[in-house]
Design an enzyme around this catalytic site. Structure first.
Site, short mmCIF file in Angstrom:
data_model
loop_
_atom_site.label_atom_id
_atom_site.label_comp_id
_atom_site.label_asym_id
_atom_site.label_seq_id
_atom_site.Cartn_x
_atom_site.Cartn_y
_atom_site.Cartn_z
N HIS A 8 25.15 86.70 4.37
CA HIS A 8 23.82 87.16 4.78
C HIS A 8 22.72 86.72 3.83
O HIS A 8 21.55 86.67 4.23
CB HIS A 8 23.84 88.68 4.90
N HIS A 59 31.33 82.19 10.36
CA HIS A 59 30.98 83.62 10.28
C HIS A 59 30.66 84.12 11.68
O HIS A 59 29.78 83.58 12.38
CB HIS A 59 29.78 83.83 9.34
N ALA A 60 31.34 85.17 12.12
CA ALA A 60 31.23 85.63 13.52
C ALA A 60 29.82 86.10 13.83
O ALA A 60 29.15 86.71 12.99
CB ALA A 60 32.23 86.76 13.76
N HIS A 111 32.86 94.73 17.20
CA HIS A 111 31.51 94.73 16.63
C HIS A 111 30.62 93.73 17.36
O HIS A 111 29.51 94.06 17.81
CB HIS A 111 31.57 94.37 15.14
N GLU A 112 31.14 92.51 17.55
CA GLU A 112 30.32 91.47 18.21
C GLU A 112 30.10 91.81 19.67
O GLU A 112 29.01 91.62 20.21
CB GLU A 112 31.01 90.12 18.09
N HIS A 139 27.22 94.02 20.28
CA HIS A 139 25.93 93.34 20.39
C HIS A 139 25.72 92.81 21.80
O HIS A 139 24.65 92.96 22.39
CB HIS A 139 25.86 92.17 19.40
N GLU A 189 23.80 97.34 15.20
CA GLU A 189 25.06 97.20 14.44
C GLU A 189 26.05 98.32 14.74
O GLU A 189 27.23 98.21 14.44
CB GLU A 189 24.77 97.16 12.94
N TYR A 220 23.41 97.55 8.33
CA TYR A 220 24.84 97.93 8.39
C TYR A 220 25.06 99.29 7.71
O TYR A 220 25.90 100.07 8.13
CB TYR A 220 25.70 96.86 7.72
C1 BJ2 Z 1 30.63 89.66 11.34
C2 BJ2 Z 1 29.21 90.16 11.47
N1 BJ2 Z 1 28.33 89.07 11.86
C3 BJ2 Z 1 26.91 89.39 12.05
C4 BJ2 Z 1 26.78 90.61 12.99
O1 BJ2 Z 1 27.45 90.64 14.03
O2 BJ2 Z 1 26.02 91.51 12.63
C5 BJ2 Z 1 26.17 88.16 12.60
C6 BJ2 Z 1 25.74 87.26 11.44
C7 BJ2 Z 1 24.43 87.82 11.02
C8 BJ2 Z 1 23.84 88.55 12.23
N2 BJ2 Z 1 24.90 88.51 13.22
C9 BJ2 Z 1 24.77 88.61 14.58
O3 BJ2 Z 1 25.70 88.43 15.34
C10 BJ2 Z 1 23.42 88.98 15.18
N3 BJ2 Z 1 23.00 87.92 16.10
C11 BJ2 Z 1 23.56 90.30 15.94
C12 BJ2 Z 1 22.20 90.77 16.43
O4 BJ2 Z 1 21.39 91.15 15.56
O5 BJ2 Z 1 21.95 90.74 17.64
C13 BJ2 Z 1 28.78 90.72 10.12
O6 BJ2 Z 1 28.18 90.00 9.33
N4 BJ2 Z 1 29.14 91.98 9.77
C14 BJ2 Z 1 29.86 92.95 10.58
C15 BJ2 Z 1 30.28 94.02 9.60
C16 BJ2 Z 1 29.34 93.94 8.43
C17 BJ2 Z 1 28.86 92.50 8.41
C18 BJ2 Z 1 29.63 91.69 7.35
O7 BJ2 Z 1 30.57 90.98 7.75
O8 BJ2 Z 1 29.28 91.79 6.15
ZN ZN Z 2 26.42 92.97 13.88
#
Ligand code: BJ2
Ligand code: ZN
Length: 620
Positions: free
Chosen positions: A485, A325-326, A355-356, A359, A383, A495
Site C-alpha cells: 500500500h 497483489h489481489a 474480501h475481494e 468489494h 473493506e 482496514y
Molecule cells: C488484498 C487486499 N487488496 C486491496 C483490497 O482489496 O483492499 C486492493 C489493493 C489496494 C486496494 N485494493 C482494492 O481491491 C480496491 N480496488 C478495493 C476498493 O477500494 O474498491 C488488501 O490489500 N488487504 C486485504 C486485507 C488487508 C489488506 C492487506 O493485504 O494488507
Molecule cells: Zn479491500
C-alpha cells in the site's frame, strides 16, 4: 468537505445543475472506463508500453476531472437540495488531477507507475535455484517455515529487493501528493485522506477505539510470545521484550494465522485450518471462488456476473509480469467488474477471495447510482463487506457444512481454538492497521522527514505491534516500501475502521437472521433477512454520510468496539488466566541475537571464500 478553494459560481438554477450532472455522469462513465481498462492492461501485463499507455490515460482523465470541477463551480449551490449539493461538492476535490503544472502531474504518474512496477517485479534469488517472487514463493516461506534463519533470509531479502531503490521515488511522491492536496484545499495529503471520513473528530475516535482494544492485543501478544519462546528460545525471544518481526507467519507481521499450529490452545481439539483440506480435496482457484460466490448468493445478494468470470484474472500467469497483489475492479460502465488475484490454495487466500468479492458485491449493489456516489459510505465500509461474510464462513459449523472441515466439536475447547484462530487474524491486525497511516500522516505533514523515514517506521512498529526487526535497521533500508500500500499509494486506515465495523455489521446481520447465543457461533448462511439488511445499506453507496449508512444496518450511528469485544469475550477471559504469570507489554529495550546465515550451505561457501582469501593473501 472543506470550503472549496474554488470561487462560488453565480448560476442558482438547480434544474440546470441537475441536467448538467446527468450529462456529466454519462461522460464520466466513459472517461473512467477508459482509464480503468488501461490500468487493468498494465497490472495484468507489466510492459513499458502498457505502463506508458496507463500514464497517458491517467493524464487524460485528469483533464476531464479538471473540466468537471470548473463546470461544477459555475453553480451557486447555496439553496440547492442536499443531493445536488453533495454531488457538486464531490466534483470539487479531484485528487492528483488538481496538480496544475502538467509536467508535475506527469511526473507523479511516472513515479507511481515506477513504484508499482518495482514492487510487483521484486524477486529474491537464492545462490542455487529459482528467484522467488513475493507471491507465491516468499509468502509460502513466511507462512510455513519454522526455521529462524530461513525466515530471516526471506524477510531481509524482500526488503533489500524493493526498499532502498524506492526511497528517492517516495520522497518525490510525498512532495507531489502534497502539492495536489493543497490544490484541493487541504494542508497536506494526510488531511485530504482523512477528509473522506467526513467527521472532524475522526482521529480521536480512532485513538479511543485503539485504547479500548489494546488490552486484548497485549494479552494475545504475551501468550504468543511465550509459545514462540518455547520454540525459538532465549537467544531470539525475550519474555519482556518485543517479538522478532519475521517469525509471525506473515511478511509484515500483520496476521498471525499461519502460526496457529504453534499456539493452538488445545492441541487435540478441532481447529480451523482449511489449507490441508483445500489441497487434499483438489481445490483450484475457481472452486474456491465458487464457494464464496455461493455464500453471497445464499443471502439473496448479487452473484458474480458472466463478465466477471470471463474477464477476471484469478491465477498468476506464467508468461508475463503482473501485479499479483489481489484487488477488485469497478470499470464504471455498470457491466465490467473483476478480481485480479494470484490465488494460492491456502486459507489466507480463501479469506482474501471473500474480501475481494465483498468489494465486487458493493460495486454491483450501487452500480446504478451516479458515478460520484459509487464508493463506500466511507472507505472502511468497502473493506468490511467481504470480511463480514467471512466471519460466518469461517465458523467450524459452516466449514464442515461445505466440506472444508472434517470434524467439528461443539465444546469449550473447540470454541477457544476457534477464537484463537480468529484473534490471530483480527486482533493481531489492529496495531498494524492503525500505524500504517499514522506513519504516512506524519510523513505528509512533515513531522517525519526523509532522514528518519525508517527510524520512525520502526519506532511505530515496536510501539504499537510489539515487534522488533531480526537485525538492526538503518536509514539505508526503507522498510515501509516493502508493504504494497505504500508504493501503490493506497490509504490504510480503512482496514482498521473495517475491523471495527465488520463486527457491528456481523452482529446486526446475525440478529436479522434470528441467531441467538454466542456471536462466535453465528453463521448467516441462507438468511435472506440478513442479506437484505446488508444489501439495502450497500445500495446507498456514498450518497449519504456514513453515520446514516451505519444506522441503516445497525440502528446506531457510531463506531463501537463492543461487538468485537463481545465476540472475543471467552478468549479474553482465557488469555487473562493463561497470562497470569506473564509480564504484558514489551517495555524491555532488547534486540534478538544475530540470525544464523541461510542457507546453511552458504556457511561452507562463505567459509571457503574466507579461507581462499586468507590463502591468497599469504601467497602475495
Ligand atoms: C488484498 C487486499 N487488496 C486491496 C483490497 O482489496 O483492499 C486492493 C489493493 C489496494 C486496494 N485494493 C482494492 O481491491 C480496491 N480496488 C478495493 C476498493 O477500494 O474498491 C488488501 O490489500 N488487504 C486485504 C486485507 C488487508 C489488506 C492487506 O493485504 O494488507
Ligand atoms: Zn479491500
Amino acid at each position: 468537505l472543506p470550503s472549496s478553494s474554488r470561487c462560488q459560481g453565480t448560476n442558482t438554477n438547480e434544474t440546470q445543475a441537475i441536467q448538467w450532472l446527468a450529462e456529466y455522469n454519462e461522460l464520466a462513465m466513459k472517461a473512467y472506463f477508459e482509464s480503468t481498462v488501461a490500468s487493468w492492461s498494465y497490472q495484468t501485463d507489466i510492459t513499458d508500453q502498457n505502463e506508458q499507455a496507463m500514464i497517458d490515460a491517467n493524464v487524460k482523465v485528469a483533464a476531464f476531472a479538471k473540466e468537471a470541477r470548473t463546470n461544477a463551480s459555475l453553480f451557486d449551490m447555496t439553496n440547492f437540495s442536499y443531493d445536488t449539493k453533495r454531488q457538486l461538492s464531490k466534483l470539487k476535490t479531484i485528487g492528483d488531477a488538481a496538480i496544475e503544472d502538467q509536467d508535475k502531474l506527469e511526473e507523479l504518474n511516472n513515479v507511481l507507475a515506477g513504484m508499482e512496477s518495482r514492487y510487483s517485479k521484486g524477486k529474491v534469488c537464492p545462490e542455487d535455484g529459482e528467484c522467488l517472487s513475493l507471491e507465491p514463493g516468499l509468502t509460502r516461506i513466511m507462512s510455513k517455515s519454522r526455521n529462524y534463519a530461513e525466515l530471516n533470509w526471506a524477510w531481509q531479502g524482500w526488503r533489500e529487493a524493493v526498499g532502498p531503490s524506492a526511497k528517492e521515488d517516495y520522497k518525490r511522491y510525498v512532495e507531489l501528493k502534497n502539492i495536489a492536496s493543497v490544490a484541493n484545499g487541504y494542508a497536506n495529503n494526510g488531511d485530504y485522506w482523512k477528509s473522506w471520513y467526513e467527521v472532524d473528530d475522526f482521529t480521536d475516535q480512532l485513538e479511543n477505539l485503539y485504547q479500548e482494544l489494546s488490552p486484548l492485543y497485549d494479552n494475545l501478544h504475551a501468550y504468543v510470545r511465550r509459545k514462540l519462546y518455547d520454540i525459538y528460545g532465549s537467544d531470539y525471544i525475550s519474555l519482556k521484550g518485543p517479538i522478532p518481526a519475521h517469525i509471525l507467519g506473515n511478511m509484515w507481521s500483520q496476521s498471525w494465522l499461519n502460526i496457529l499450529d504453534l499456539v493452538l490452545p488445545y492441541k487435540d481439539a478441532s481447529s480451523i485450518d482449511v489449507t490441508p483440506v483445500l489441497v487434499r480435496e483438489g481445490y483450484d482457484a475457481r472452486r474456491m471462488f465458487n464457494v464464496s460466490d455461493e455464500f453471497f448468493g445464499s443471502l439473496g445478494l448479487k452473484k458474480m456476473t458472466p463478465e466477471f468470470w470471463a474477464e477476471s484474472m484469478i491465477e498468476k500467469p506464467d508468461d508475463r509480469e503482473v501485479v499479483c497483489h489481489a484487488s477488485a475492479w469497478d470499470f464504471s460502465n455498470q457491466i465490467d467488474f473483476r478480481i485480479k488475484q494470484c490465488t494460492d490454495i491456502t486459507m489466507d487466500d480463501f479469506i482474501t477471495i471473500h474480501h475481494e468479492m465483498g468489494h465486487i458485491e458493493y460495486y454491483l449493489q450501487y452500480k446504478d447510482l451516479p458515478v460520484v456516489y459509487r464508493g463506500g459510505a466511507n472507505p472502511g465500509f468497502h473493506e468490511a463487506v467481504g470480511d463480514t461474510l467471512a466471519l460466518s464462513v469461517s465458523t467450524p459449523k459452516h466449514l464442515k457444512a461445505v466440506g472444508l472441515l472434517d470434524e467439528v466439536q461443539d465444546d469449550y475447547e473447540a470454541d477457544i481454538n476457534f477464537l484463537m484462530s480468529m484473534a490471530l487474524d483480527k486482533i493481531a491486525f489492529l496495531p498494524f492497521g492503525y500505524l500504517m497511516d499514522k506513519w504516512r500522516w506524519a510523513v505528509f505533514d512533515g513531522t517525519i522527514t526523509p532522514e528518519n523515514f525508517n527510524a520512525e517506521w520502526w519506532k511505530l512498529r515496536t510501539q504499537y505491534q510489539g515487534i522488533v526487526p531480526p537485525t538492526p535497521r538503518t536509514e539505508a533500508n526503507f522498510d515501509p516500501a516493502a508493504k504494497y500500500h505504500i508504493p501503490s499509494d493506497t490509504p490504510y486506515i480503512r482496514y482498521f475502521v473495517s475491523h471495527i465495523l465488520q463486527f457491528q455489521f456481523h452482529k446486526a446481520m446475525c440478529e436479522a437472521a434470528g441467531h441467538t447465543g454466542d456471536l462466535l457461533k453465528c453463521d448467516v448462511y441462507n438468511s435472506q433477512e440478513a442479506g437484505k439488511l446488508l444489501g439495502d445499506m450497500l445500495k446507498m453507496g456514498e450518497s449519504k454520510e456514513w453515520p446514516e449508512a451505519l444506522e441503516k444496518i445497525t440502528g446506531n450511528r457510531t463506531m463501537t468496539a463492543q461487538p468485537l469485544l463481545d465476540y472475543f469475550q471467552p478468549l479474553i477471559s482465557w488469555l487473562e488466566e493463561q497470562n497470569s504469570g506473564e509480564q504484558l507489554g514489551w517495555a524491555e529495550a532488547w534486540t534478538p541475537n544475530e540470525p544464523p546465515v541461510w542457507p546453511s550451505s552458504a556457511i561452507s561457501a562463505h567459509q571457503t571464500s574466507v579461507w581462499a582469501s586468507v590463502v591468497l593473501a599469504s601467497l602475495v
